[in-house]
Scaffold this motif. Sequence first.
Motif, PDB file in Angstrom:
ATOM      1  N   ASP A 248       0.800  -1.239  -0.052  1.00  0.00           N
ATOM      2  CA  ASP A 248      -0.113  -0.027  -0.190  1.00  0.00           C
ATOM      3  C   ASP A 248       1.085   1.196   0.108  1.00  0.00           C
ATOM      4  N   GLY A 249       2.295   1.162  -0.005  1.00  0.00           N
ATOM      5  CA  GLY A 249       2.976   2.369  -0.028  1.00  0.00           C
ATOM      6  C   GLY A 249       3.580   2.707   1.181  1.00  0.00           C
ATOM      7  N   SER A 250       3.271   1.975   2.092  1.00  0.00           N
ATOM      8  CA  SER A 250       3.816   2.268   3.549  1.00  0.00           C
ATOM      9  C   SER A 250       5.002   1.488   3.845  1.00  0.00           C
ATOM     10  N   LEU A 251       5.836   1.955   4.800  1.00  0.00           N
ATOM     11  CA  LEU A 251       7.179   1.298   5.214  1.00  0.00           C
ATOM     12  C   LEU A 251       6.923   0.760   6.629  1.00  0.00           C
ATOM     13  N   VAL A 252       7.544  -0.285   7.050  1.00  0.00           N
ATOM     14  CA  VAL A 252       7.642  -0.644   8.403  1.00  0.00           C
ATOM     15  C   VAL A 252       8.988  -0.950   8.901  1.00  0.00           C
ATOM     16  N   ARG A 253       9.434  -0.448  10.050  1.00  0.00           N
ATOM     17  CA  ARG A 253      10.794  -0.426  10.417  1.00  0.00           C
ATOM     18  C   ARG A 253      10.633  -1.889  11.608  1.00  0.00           C
ATOM     19  N   VAL A 254      11.671  -2.736  11.770  1.00  0.00           N
ATOM     20  CA  VAL A 254      11.381  -3.701  12.672  1.00  0.00           C
ATOM     21  C   VAL A 254      12.846  -4.156  13.128  1.00  0.00           C
ATOM     22  N   PRO A 255      13.071  -3.851  14.462  1.00  0.00           N
ATOM     23  CA  PRO A 255      14.535  -3.884  15.196  1.00  0.00           C
ATOM     24  C   PRO A 255      14.446  -5.474  15.261  1.00  0.00           C
ATOM     25  N   VAL A 256      15.681  -5.933  14.816  1.00  0.00           N
ATOM     26  CA  VAL A 256      15.977  -7.177  14.696  1.00  0.00           C
ATOM     27  C   VAL A 256      15.900  -8.031  16.359  1.00  0.00           C
ATOM     28  N   PRO A 274       0.780  -0.291  -6.041  1.00  0.00           N
ATOM     29  CA  PRO A 274       1.501  -1.051  -5.127  1.00  0.00           C
ATOM     30  C   PRO A 274       3.091  -1.154  -5.131  1.00  0.00           C
ATOM     31  N   THR A 275       3.611  -1.031  -4.219  1.00  0.00           N
ATOM     32  CA  THR A 275       5.296  -0.977  -3.985  1.00  0.00           C
ATOM     33  C   THR A 275       5.554  -2.617  -4.528  1.00  0.00           C
ATOM     34  N   ALA A 276       6.642  -2.589  -5.369  1.00  0.00           N
ATOM     35  CA  ALA A 276       7.120  -3.956  -5.689  1.00  0.00           C
ATOM     36  C   ALA A 276       8.385  -4.343  -5.222  1.00  0.00           C
ATOM     37  N   GLY A 277       9.355  -3.711  -5.314  1.00  0.00           N
ATOM     38  CA  GLY A 277      10.755  -4.260  -4.918  1.00  0.00           C
ATOM     39  C   GLY A 277      11.556  -2.932  -4.579  1.00  0.00           C
ATOM     40  N   MET A 278      12.721  -3.246  -3.665  1.00  0.00           N
ATOM     41  CA  MET A 278      13.544  -2.431  -3.107  1.00  0.00           C
ATOM     42  C   MET A 278      14.952  -2.744  -3.248  1.00  0.00           C
ATOM     43  N   ARG A 279      15.973  -1.656  -3.257  1.00  0.00           N
ATOM     44  CA  ARG A 279      17.376  -2.124  -3.337  1.00  0.00           C
ATOM     45  C   ARG A 279      17.952  -1.108  -2.427  1.00  0.00           C
ATOM     46  N   LEU A 280      18.840  -1.639  -1.332  1.00  0.00           N
ATOM     47  CA  LEU A 280      19.678  -0.825  -0.509  1.00  0.00           C
ATOM     48  C   LEU A 280      20.633  -0.101  -1.258  1.00  0.00           C
ATOM     49  N   LEU A 281      21.007   1.214  -1.258  1.00  0.00           N
ATOM     50  CA  LEU A 281      22.156   1.681  -1.701  1.00  0.00           C
ATOM     51  C   LEU A 281      23.187   2.025  -0.822  1.00  0.00           C
TER      52      LEU A 281
END
Length: 364
Positions: A248-256, A274-281
Amino acid sequence: MNKKTKLRIALASATLVVAAATGTALASGGSSSGSGSGSERPGTAQNVRDEQDKQQAPAVVKADGANLFPHSLDFDAPSRSFYVGSLKHGTVSTVGTDGKVRTFIDDPQLVSAQAVDIDRERGRVLVSNVDYGTADRSRKDAPFKVAGVGSYDLETGKQNWCVDLTALTLDGKQHLISDVTVAPDGTAYAVDELTPTVFRIDPEGNASVFLRDDLLQGTLDIPDFLDDVGMAAVEYVAGDQLIIAMADGSLVRVPVRHPEDAQKVRLSTPLASPTAGMRLLADGSVTAVSSGLLTGKPAQIQHVNPGGGWKTATVTVTDTVTDPVTSDVTDGPGRTTYALSGGLADLLAGKPNDGFTLTPVKTG
């Protein structure tokens, strides 16, 4: 007319429009220029090679893998190859910048290969196992009943292990392992798009439920196909955290270390849905792609710049891809970033295709 037939007709129509537009763009040489992330001191040997790679990298990689229908990909710099999974055949293939496709993993246990994540430090490729009901090995009468992750040797493609995650839930629900990421200690985290569940898998393939939280429950409906679509992508980031992109376009942060403290990231503006994929820069920020599956408009490439240890983030659109159904992003040669358009509209519409496209995109 049933729901699947309606969806196929709609996607088939959309595909014809997109194909015409894309063909025109390619014929006229229209494409986005890739831009790198991170930096090094001028004059280093690596910098020289990066610049050479940029000059040699094609504007668009047109891969010749007919009917593979990849959803995700990753890039292996030493071999200068992209690794893509096939939703149709359940295989993983390598793709050179020349567009040549070679089958690398062909494991009968993989129904559809969705997420692909290269863990070079441990010499392996992690692959998520899913079933949309459209693959050669699918149970056509029971889609979304397969959920797993496999580990394969990066040199040979031989299976190290392949774990069935549905055995941990035994809930009879539909499941779809949309993405997987690896922490520095080799622990893999896999996210389920159809239930609010994150799985933890140690380097030996021992799996457990890491987090089940209503915060991760899906809310996006794809008409005549899937309801309550949730977690689309995941990245391990600095601070020993997982950043999970919701459809839905939101992000969730999860402390491991304290997954119970999971919370939504406060965004300047939501990612397109819909958000589909990500890449860490390299600088710790993220680039994300949002599909135009529901709108028919070009896919959006967005830069997500975090603040306060990922408690907040600023979102900006940096590029678009003509093909709406663009589903993932990865790095490439010469510090470029490539977006994957895998022909998923054709797959869902029951149509064949002659390959897929990797397009260089701007990340910031």
